[in-house]
Write a protein that holds these residues in place. Structure first.
Motif, mmCIF file in Angstrom:
data_model
loop_
_atom_site.group_PDB
_atom_site.id
_atom_site.type_symbol
_atom_site.label_atom_id
_atom_site.label_comp_id
_atom_site.label_asym_id
_atom_site.label_seq_id
_atom_site.Cartn_x
_atom_site.Cartn_y
_atom_site.Cartn_z
ATOM 1 N N GLU A 148 7.317 3.121 20.156
ATOM 2 C CA GLU A 148 6.319 2.526 19.271
ATOM 3 C C GLU A 148 6.896 1.316 18.534
ATOM 4 O O GLU A 148 6.221 0.292 18.377
ATOM 5 C CB GLU A 148 5.834 3.570 18.265
ATOM 6 C CG GLU A 148 4.699 3.082 17.386
ATOM 7 C CD GLU A 148 4.186 4.165 16.465
ATOM 8 O OE1 GLU A 148 3.351 3.867 15.599
ATOM 9 O OE2 GLU A 148 4.635 5.328 16.602
ATOM 10 N N GLU A 149 8.160 1.448 18.102
ATOM 11 C CA GLU A 149 8.817 0.329 17.420
ATOM 12 C C GLU A 149 8.947 -0.873 18.357
ATOM 13 O O GLU A 149 8.728 -2.025 17.948
ATOM 14 C CB GLU A 149 10.194 0.762 16.917
ATOM 15 C CG GLU A 149 10.128 1.775 15.780
ATOM 16 C CD GLU A 149 11.501 2.308 15.419
ATOM 17 O OE1 GLU A 149 12.484 1.918 16.091
ATOM 18 O OE2 GLU A 149 11.598 3.114 14.470
ATOM 19 N N ASN A 152 5.516 -2.471 18.863
ATOM 20 C CA ASN A 152 5.141 -3.245 17.676
ATOM 21 C C ASN A 152 5.892 -4.572 17.638
ATOM 22 O O ASN A 152 5.330 -5.614 17.273
ATOM 23 C CB ASN A 152 5.420 -2.443 16.405
ATOM 24 C CG ASN A 152 4.475 -1.263 16.251
ATOM 25 O OD1 ASN A 152 3.375 -1.261 16.804
ATOM 26 N ND2 ASN A 152 4.891 -0.248 15.506
ATOM 27 N N TRP A 153 7.179 -4.522 18.015
ATOM 28 C CA TRP A 153 7.990 -5.741 18.035
ATOM 29 C C TRP A 153 7.429 -6.730 19.064
ATOM 30 O O TRP A 153 7.299 -7.920 18.790
ATOM 31 C CB TRP A 153 9.434 -5.395 18.364
ATOM 32 C CG TRP A 153 10.341 -6.593 18.392
ATOM 33 C CD1 TRP A 153 10.980 -7.178 17.347
ATOM 34 C CD2 TRP A 153 10.711 -7.341 19.567
ATOM 35 N NE1 TRP A 153 11.720 -8.245 17.782
ATOM 36 C CE2 TRP A 153 11.577 -8.377 19.128
ATOM 37 C CE3 TRP A 153 10.405 -7.238 20.919
ATOM 38 C CZ2 TRP A 153 12.137 -9.294 20.025
ATOM 39 C CZ3 TRP A 153 10.951 -8.152 21.796
ATOM 40 C CH2 TRP A 153 11.809 -9.175 21.346
ATOM 41 N N SER A 155 4.338 -6.859 20.208
ATOM 42 C CA SER A 155 3.056 -7.365 19.714
ATOM 43 C C SER A 155 3.261 -8.459 18.677
ATOM 44 O O SER A 155 2.559 -9.481 18.672
ATOM 45 C CB SER A 155 2.236 -6.216 19.107
ATOM 46 O OG SER A 155 1.922 -5.249 20.079
#
Length: 247
Positions: A148-149, A152-153, A155
């Motif tokens: 998920e991290e 997010n990075w 994105s």
């Protein structure tokens, strides 16, 4: 109540779990750090139980063979004693009966062990499965969090990239506007006067050349196809040509 008691244990009810230590895929689930002392201890106990089970099966079969052979000898000896009894035959008969009794005692012990061992193996295998599920759960949670991290990075980088592209286009448009105005007044000297490292005119010329070069290549291909069509020659691919040669 822990997750093992609340979720994992009920999930195993009615499930036929293969012996984990005999499955190569099971060993691939753990890294060196994840292979805990508890899992290692249970693995050792499981391998020991499996050895005992294998030994019980093998030796039980051997004892049954010995018992059958001894019983056959007793039948033959009984006939001999009926015809000509002697102390020697009686002593031999006692030895054979002692051997049969010994086989019976050992077989009884092995039979009890062969009933008990599968139960012990199943219970231990379930405990090992619960420990495995706990490790896998924590590993999945950690990897999902890291995934998920990373997403997010990515994105964030994409959004930032889009912003940079828009700013780049705005800067290029502004430079083009300023350059065009100054060029009308000062001519080509505008590059030196304003110490410009970015030349919109040069960039535009290169872009046009690239576009024209692509169009020329495309026109050449189309012309070639038209020429082949006019001459009645059909283009062949390398595979068709090779097949034709073979024929």
């Amino acid at each position: 109540m822990s997750r093992t008691e609340e979720v994992f244990q009920p999930a195993l009810v009615g499930k036929k779990i293969p012996i984990l230590t005999l499955d190569n895929k099971w060993y691939k689930l753990f890294t060196k750090n994840e292979y805990t002392s508890e899992i290692k201890r249970m693995e050792g106990e499981m391998n020991e139980l499996l050895k005992r089970q294998g030994k019980a099966n093998v030796e039980s079969k051997e004892l049954k063979k010995i018992k059958k052979k001894t019983m056959d000898e007793i039948v033959v000896l009984a006939d001999e004693m009926g015809k000509a009894p002697s102390k020697k035959l009686e002593k031999k008969m006692e030895e054979l009966r002692r051997l049969v009794n010994e086989c019976n005692e050992k077989l009884e012990a092995y039979e009890e062990e062969m009933v008990e061992l599968p139960r012990e193996i199943s219970q231990l295998n379930n405990r090992l499965m619960l420990a495995t599920m706990d490790v896998c759960y924590r590993k999945l949670q950690k990897n999902n969090q890291e995934l998920e991290e990373i997403e997010n990075w990515i994105s964030g980088i994409r959004r930032e990239l889009k912003k940079k592209v828009v700013r780049k286009q705005e800067k290029e448009a502004m430079i083009q506007q300023l350059y065009s105005y100054m060029h009308d007044i000062f001519g080509a000297d505008v590059i030196d006067i304003f110490d410009m490292k970015y030349n919109p005119e040069e960039k535009y010329r290169k872009s046009v050349e690239q576009i024209k070069g692509g169009e020329s290549a495309k026109s050449g291909v189309q012309a070639g196809k038209a020429e082949n069509a006019g001459s009645g020659v059909q283009p062949q691919n390398s595979e068709s040509a090779e097949n034709g040669h073979q024929k």
